[in-house]
Write a protein that holds these residues in place. Structure first.
Motif, PDB file in Angstrom:
ATOM      1  N   UNK A  61      26.961  50.413  14.629  1.00  0.00           N
ATOM      2  CA  UNK A  61      26.725  49.004  14.330  1.00  0.00           C
ATOM      3  C   UNK A  61      26.761  48.842  12.806  1.00  0.00           C
ATOM      4  N   UNK A  62      26.845  47.605  12.323  1.00  0.00           N
ATOM      5  CA  UNK A  62      26.822  47.358  10.879  1.00  0.00           C
ATOM      6  C   UNK A  62      25.411  46.985  10.418  1.00  0.00           C
ATOM      7  N   UNK A  63      24.842  45.969  11.094  1.00  0.00           N
ATOM      8  CA  UNK A  63      23.636  45.319  10.601  1.00  0.00           C
ATOM      9  C   UNK A  63      22.357  46.071  11.031  1.00  0.00           C
ATOM     10  N   UNK A  83      22.800  52.331  16.486  1.00  0.00           N
ATOM     11  CA  UNK A  83      22.500  50.896  16.628  1.00  0.00           C
ATOM     12  C   UNK A  83      20.979  50.723  16.613  1.00  0.00           C
ATOM     13  N   UNK A  84      20.521  49.652  15.954  1.00  0.00           N
ATOM     14  CA  UNK A  84      19.064  49.437  15.903  1.00  0.00           C
ATOM     15  C   UNK A  84      18.545  48.749  17.163  1.00  0.00           C
ATOM     16  N   UNK A  85      19.439  48.265  18.017  1.00  0.00           N
ATOM     17  CA  UNK A  85      19.020  47.690  19.297  1.00  0.00           C
ATOM     18  C   UNK A  85      19.147  48.755  20.386  1.00  0.00           C
ATOM     19  N   UNK A 123      34.286  41.339   5.884  1.00  0.00           N
ATOM     20  CA  UNK A 123      33.589  42.493   6.466  1.00  0.00           C
ATOM     21  C   UNK A 123      34.602  43.527   6.956  1.00  0.00           C
ATOM     22  N   UNK A 170      28.847  42.616  15.305  1.00  0.00           N
ATOM     23  CA  UNK A 170      29.034  41.168  15.467  1.00  0.00           C
ATOM     24  C   UNK A 170      29.659  40.561  14.212  1.00  0.00           C
ATOM     25  N   UNK A 171      29.792  41.379  13.149  1.00  0.00           N
ATOM     26  CA  UNK A 171      30.351  40.871  11.887  1.00  0.00           C
ATOM     27  C   UNK A 171      31.859  40.714  12.035  1.00  0.00           C
ATOM     28  N   UNK A 172      32.308  39.459  12.102  1.00  0.00           N
ATOM     29  CA  UNK A 172      33.739  39.266  12.369  1.00  0.00           C
ATOM     30  C   UNK A 172      34.471  38.584  11.214  1.00  0.00           C
ATOM     31  N   UNK A 178      34.692  44.124  17.637  1.00  0.00           N
ATOM     32  CA  UNK A 178      33.768  43.016  17.440  1.00  0.00           C
ATOM     33  C   UNK A 178      33.004  42.739  18.736  1.00  0.00           C
ATOM     34  N   UNK A 179      31.685  42.541  18.589  1.00  0.00           N
ATOM     35  CA  UNK A 179      30.827  42.227  19.742  1.00  0.00           C
ATOM     36  C   UNK A 179      30.947  40.743  20.081  1.00  0.00           C
ATOM     37  N   UNK A 202      21.597  48.134  23.074  1.00  0.00           N
ATOM     38  CA  UNK A 202      23.008  48.392  22.752  1.00  0.00           C
ATOM     39  C   UNK A 202      23.331  49.877  22.835  1.00  0.00           C
TER      40      UNK A 202
END
Lengths: 126, 215
Positions: free
Chosen positions: A56-58, A11-13, A93, A87-89, A107-108, A16
């Motif tokens: 994560x996706x993004x 994850x880039x955060x 996706x 978060x991509x729901x 999903x977040x 998270x």
């Protein structure tokens, strides 16, 4: 389910990474590693043996879907269970992830119970 | 009867800007009025409407001050960045406290250990807000940047700075390049769009049902 399995969280955060790491530790998993994007994750996956990827996706430069495709295309990594936590729901996706071979999709925002259930499902089917 | 001479002037004047376009339409209106044909009266009214519209847009654009680009948009971008940084710092402090609670649970008797651990879990779960907030802020910053670019393009078009050689809508209206595609825009690839708004976003149960359906 083997609580000694080695898990890679991507994850880039950093928050998270910390949240998911803590939730996994509460579920009694202790071998947890981290990566900040798909390319760092891929390098780690190719260096060492991991039993599960939670991604994560993004992310940039390599997003979670591309990481999943790379994992599935690599004969040495193809069998690694891969859970997308994103978060991509949108349906497209979810469909794209499924077509790329995702093991499960969270999903977040999510809670510890969902994470635990998905882990159980993935390893019951493995 | 031929009207070749009537239309010669507008055809030879290749419009280079919205001002040229206005001039061309005005000339066309004069020509059509001179012909006094009933069928062309409606066209004159339509052209007058277009003329008024172009003038309105030019007036509106002329009222956009330079401070929009030099002050308001950069300030808004900085504010958004500050939101991200502040929430990240606050979340890390909350996480520090939650981890301390979690650590305290280890040395406790079963009942209080469970209670402390459950409280820490709830804090961890709640901290996922920072990721979603960060993604939403990033979407707003992208939208702000795109708005800035579009305004620049509009101003350039309506003040003639583009140096358009002829009235070609495809040339006048900027076409999106692949690199300018917004997240989720269709270029044949499924992209990350960030979190959807509550009420629109799919629930975990809906995602599970879709995954089940996909086999």
């Amino acid at each position: 389910m083997n609580k000694n399995m080695k898990i890679l969280i991507v994850d880039d955060y950093k928050t998270m990474l910390r949240v998911i790491g803590n939730l996994l530790r509460q579920l009694e998993f202790s071998h947890i590693d981290e990566a900040l994007d798909g390319s760092e994750a891929l390098a780690k996956l190719r260096q060492g043996k991991y039993d599960l990827v939670i991604s994560d996706w993004n992310m940039e430069p390599m997003n979670g879907l591309d990481l999943l495709k790379e994992v599935r295309a690599d004969p040495k990594l193809a069998g690694t269970p891969f859970i997308m936590v994103t978060a991509e729901s949108k349906s497209e996706n979810v469909i794209a992830a499924k077509q790329a071979g995702v093991s499960n999709y969270i999903v977040k925002p999510f809670n510890a119970e969902t994470l635990g259930k998905k882990l159980a499902t993935v390893f019951a089917n493995a | 009867m031929s009207h070749a001479n009537d239309t010669a002037a507008p055809r030879s004047a290749a419009p280079r800007s919205a001002a040229d376009m206005q001039s061309l339409i005005e000339q066309l209106i004069v020509v059509l009025r001179a012909r006094r044909r009933e069928a062309e009266a409606t066209l004159v009214v339509e052209l007058q409407g277009i003329l008024a519209y172009i003038q309105g847009v030019r007036t509106d654009l002329s009222q956009i001050g330079p401070e929009l680009k030099t002050h308001y948009i950069p300030t808004a971008t900085d504010e958004l960045e500050a939101i991200s940084e502040t929430t990240a710092a606050a979340t890390n402090r909350i996480m520090d406290a939650a981890e301390a609670i979690d650590a305290m649970a280890d040395g406790r008797a079963s009942a209080s250990k469970e209670a402390l651990s459950a409280a820490a879990t709830q804090i961890y779960e709640a901290c996922t807000f920072q990721d979603l907030t960060g993604q939403r802020v990033r979407k707003i910053a992208t939208a702000l940047h795109e708005t800035e670019v579009k305004i620049d393009q509009l101003i350039a078009t309506f003040t003639g700075r583009l140096g358009i050689a002829s009235v070609d809508l495809a040339a006048v209206l900027p076409q999106p390049q692949p690199a300018q595609l917004r997240p989720g825009q269709d270029d044949g690839e499924v992209r990350a769009c960030g979190p959807q708004l509550p009420g629109i976003a799919k629930t975990q149960a809906e995602i599970d049902a879709l995954m089940e359906e996909l086999g």
